[in-house]
Each structure stands twice: as C-alpha cells, then as structure tokens.
Design an enzyme around this catalytic site. Structure first.
Site, PDB file in Angstrom:
ATOM      1  N   ALA A 186       0.861  -1.189   0.000  1.00  0.00           N
ATOM      2  CA  ALA A 186       0.000   0.000   0.000  1.00  0.00           C
ATOM      3  C   ALA A 186       0.899   1.242   0.000  1.00  0.00           C
ATOM      4  O   ALA A 186       1.877   1.301  -0.742  1.00  0.00           O
ATOM      5  CB  ALA A 186      -0.968  -0.050   1.177  1.00  0.00           C
ATOM      6  N   SER A 187       0.630   2.220   0.868  1.00  0.00           N
ATOM      7  CA  SER A 187       1.360   3.486   0.793  1.00  0.00           C
ATOM      8  C   SER A 187       2.779   3.442   1.348  1.00  0.00           C
ATOM      9  O   SER A 187       3.507   4.442   1.246  1.00  0.00           O
ATOM     10  CB  SER A 187       0.567   4.591   1.493  1.00  0.00           C
ATOM     11  OG  SER A 187      -0.513   5.000   0.685  1.00  0.00           O
ATOM     12  N   VAL A 188       3.204   2.333   1.904  1.00  0.00           N
ATOM     13  CA  VAL A 188       4.624   2.203   2.223  1.00  0.00           C
ATOM     14  C   VAL A 188       5.436   2.143   0.922  1.00  0.00           C
ATOM     15  O   VAL A 188       6.659   2.251   0.926  1.00  0.00           O
ATOM     16  CB  VAL A 188       4.877   0.994   3.149  1.00  0.00           C
ATOM     17  CG1 VAL A 188       6.362   0.721   3.352  1.00  0.00           C
ATOM     18  CG2 VAL A 188       4.235   1.249   4.513  1.00  0.00           C
TER      19      VAL A 188
END
Length: 453
Positions: A59-61
């Site tokens: 995801a946003s990592v």
C-alpha cells in the site's frame, strides 16, 4: 540487547498464543535483527500459514520507495526538485506545481480515487496512463494553490512514477527493479498489479476484509465496499509494490548507511515544508516526520488498502526499526495498541497488551426509505464553511467529510451507523427543528446540522 530480545520474544509469544495479529514483523536495532516472525494465515481458504518471506501489498509504504526513485534521478543530475511538473508532463492542466510539491503533498491536486469512482468502467483495470488521461479530460479542480498547506494526495505519487518513466524511458517497475531492488538484493520485491498481470507470487499474503453483513472474513475482491482493489490494481507509485519485512529492512539499511542516497538529499527528505498554513501533520519527501520527546526523531510511513495495513517506522536517534505487515482487517485502534506495545518492548519500556482481539461489528440491512431519511448536506457547527455530505448510491449510504474520500456507513440501528475498519460511529439525531449528525471518534465528537435535504 539481550533484555530487549527477551522482551520481544515474550511479547510475540503472547501475541501468537492469543492470535492478536495476522501478519509479519521485523524489529532491529543498530543493524542487528532482534526479532523476525510471522503469525496467522497467508491464505485462509487453505490455511497456508504466513512466513517471514511472505509477500504483502505494501500500500502506501510504496511512497518512500517512489520518492527514492526521484531522489536517485536528482542525485544523477537528471531532475531538480524544483522543476515544474509541466516540464515533464506539458499536457497536464495544472500550473505552478513542482516535483517537490508532489513529494511533500503540497501540490493541491485532488486524490484520484473519487475521479475513478465516478467515471471509470469498473469491468476494466486502470493504470497510471489512465489517470493522466482522466486528469487532462476532466480537469478536477485543485484543492488549493501549491504550498498553501499539506494535504495527502495519492495522485501526486502516480505522477511522480510517470515522470520517472519520461526521464529514463523505462517502465517505472523496471526502473525500481534495476536501480533499487536488484542492487539491494531485494529479491522478493516488485512493483506490479497482481490482478492486472494475472500472476501468482510464491508465498503471497492475500488481503482479507471483514464482511460486516455475513460476519466473516472474505477476500477484498469479494466485498462490495472494497472492490476498487480490482479496478485500481494497475496503479503504481502511490502503492502497488509487493514486498516482505526482510526486503524492507534491506531498503531501510541502505538509506540509513548512505548506500543509496547522499546525506544532503536525505536531509531534505527528512525536512517538512514551510507552508502558508501550518499543519501539525509533517511530511518530507516521501516520509512522515515526527519528533517525540521520549523516542526522538521518527521517520516513518504507513499504508492502508483493503485487506492490508503496513508500517515501516524508523527511530533515528536510537537506530531502531520496526516493520509490521498485516493482511487481515481488524479494529484500527487495536492495531495502534499492538504497534505501541511493540515499540515499548523495542525500547525496553513497560507496555500493556490486550487479552483478546476486539470483535468486529455486525451490520443490519436497512430498507432504502429509512436510509433516505439521513441523506443531505450538514454544516459542521464549529466550522460552518465545512460541509459533510451524506448520500445514497445503489441502496448504500455514504458519508463524505471535507478533504476525505467517501466512506460507507453500516447500520447498527436505524439512526446509528459505523465505519468499517475504523473506530468511528455516526449517529443521526433530531434536536428541536434541527437534524444533526454526530461523528464520534473515541472521546472526540464533531456535530453538524442539516442545511439541505
């Protein structure tokens, strides 16, 4: 560090016994891995267990990695942080935005999720080029002028991936592979839409959400509220990187030792912008920045996508790294409780840990005529210029807060609702002639009154 290792072993043995986490964890200090482990299932249909090498959607990592790709190009002199976006994407109908604005979320560009919710054919899988085409075609209004304030935007990070492609004449995924993943020996990592490319990854951790109506866990693809995981699966840059705790640790080590990006650029990456309107949320070039009185400077990022919650947290003054990848939805506050316990153990500090995982709420199906009673626009009493929109789509009730994407409301009763995965209740009440909506987040309550129906 023997005491810290023992603390962590005891904590994670308890977590395993009580089944408090479905995911993988790595904790390290000063270049030494103190704990690495896996808990629960990678595939619930076969009970295949997670392992330390299980691959998760980050995801946003993914965003710090996208930012690193840009910084590599800056380091090579192929790009400047203060280049205007239109230099590289001249057709884009937004002026005055720099690469730096995209990186630190000060561009004012609206998030693309709503755009694709409205216009996209959900039978197809979108990719980055589709986003660019839609921005040019529909020209969604920018939220504010560049550098006015910080407001998180996934759109900016997809544009950064497109810029990498235009500068290097390589696919974004190939650039990451050749310039980050392969040199760092991140052999289990790739940027790819698993559904779009129709591939199978060895030891893949499938993402599960809780079906609040059936009262059971299902693949995110199979739950109506989370079906965007299929039609947005081709998007890369803001998310879409698949990796493991071990590979993320290799990436973190390369940053912390200066093996990837030089110190001058890293200092810029870890410095928040000076905006016209100050916000408590500090974001550098791909990283959330926090100063903690007890634990010092924290450089970190989290990610959330249906079925997945991820975090890479770096305590710079203590050289402590915590990586947690989860693939089974649970209560947000409980997630934070578990993470806090891990942090405390890593610092050899006391912690509390729950005896059991909280049960997720079950929802009722209400007839459309009852749901319609709550439809309308509500002005926040403390900020009358901020409007909350409650609306129906396909017999489902949604709420849209200012500056946020729409969220589905699930019914406890005819007037009491909750938001799945978050510890937030939404109650509709009447006081005199006023119809009110109350958004209850723990002890914080926001109240808005209707202005139209």
């Amino acid at each position: 560090m023997a005491d810290i290792k023992a603390n962590l072993e005891n904590l994670f043995q308890y977590i395993k016994e009580k089944q408090l986490l479905n995911g993988t964890v790595l904790v390290a200090k000063k270049g030494e891995i103190l704990y690495e482990g896996a808990f629960g299932d990678a595939d619930m249909s076969t009970n295949r267990p997670l392992t330390s090498r299980s691959v998760f959607n980050l995801a946003s990592v993914s965003k710090p990695i996208t930012a690193t790709a840009i910084l590599l190009l800056v380091q090579e002199g192929k790009l400047s942080l203060d280049d205007y976006l239109n230099k590289w994407i001249p057709d884009l109908p937004y002026g005055g935005i720099t690469i730096r604005h995209l990186l630190n979320h000060t561009s004012g560009l609206p998030d693309y999720l709503d755009l694709f919710e409205v216009y996209w054919d959900k039978a197809k899988i979108a990719d980055n080029d589709d986003l660019l085409r839609y921005l040019i075609k529909y020209k969604p209004e920018r939220l504010f002028a560049p550098n006015e304030r910080v407001e998180y935007s996934n759109t900016g990070y997809i544009l950064l991936a497109l810029i990498v492609e235009r500068i290097t004449d390589m696919d974004f995924a190939d650039f990451l592979q050749e310039n980050i993943f392969k040199p760092l020996k991140m052999t289990r990592t790739q940027a790819i839409g698993v559904r779009k490319e129709n591939i199978e990854i060895d030891d893949y951790a499938y993402g599960y959400v809780y079906d609040v109506y059936a009262g059971e866990y299902v693949l995110a693809d199979d739950f109506e509220e989370s079906k965007m995981v299929t039609y947005l699966d081709g998007m890369l840059g803001d998310g879409g990187i698949q990796s493991t705790v071990g590979d993320l640790y290799l990436y973190e080590r390369a940053l912390s030792t200066g093996a990837l990006i030089n110190d001058v650029l890293l200092r810029e990456a870890y410095t928040p912008p000076k905006t016209e309107i100050d916000t408590p949320y500090k974001y550098g070039l791909g990283w959330i920045i926090e100063d903690n009185e007890e634990k010092g400077q924290i450089i970190w990022h989290s990610g959330g996508w249906p079925g997945y919650v991820t975090i890479l947290k770096r305590f710079m003054d203590h050289e402590i790294v915590i990586i947690v990848l989860r693939n089974k939805e649970q209560d947000f506050d409980f997630d934070q409780h578990i993470l806090h316990a891990i942090e405390q153990a890593a610092f050899d500090l006391p912690y509390e840990i729950a005896k059991e995982r909280p049960r997720l709420e079950h929802a009722q199906v209400l007839p459309e005529d009852i749901l319609k009673r709550h439809v309308g626009n509500y002005a926040l009493i403390d900020h009358p210029d901020l409007i909350i929109n409650v609306f129906l789509e396909n017999n489902r009730l949604f709420i849209k807060m200012p500056g946020s994407m729409k969220l589905e409301l699930h019914a406890k009763t005819e007037n009491n609702f909750f938001i799945r995965g978050l510890t937030i209740d939404v109650d509709f009440t009447t006081e005199g002639s006023k119809e009110l909506v109350k958004i209850i987040d723990g002890t914080e309550v926001q109240i808005a009154e209707t202005i139209s129906n």
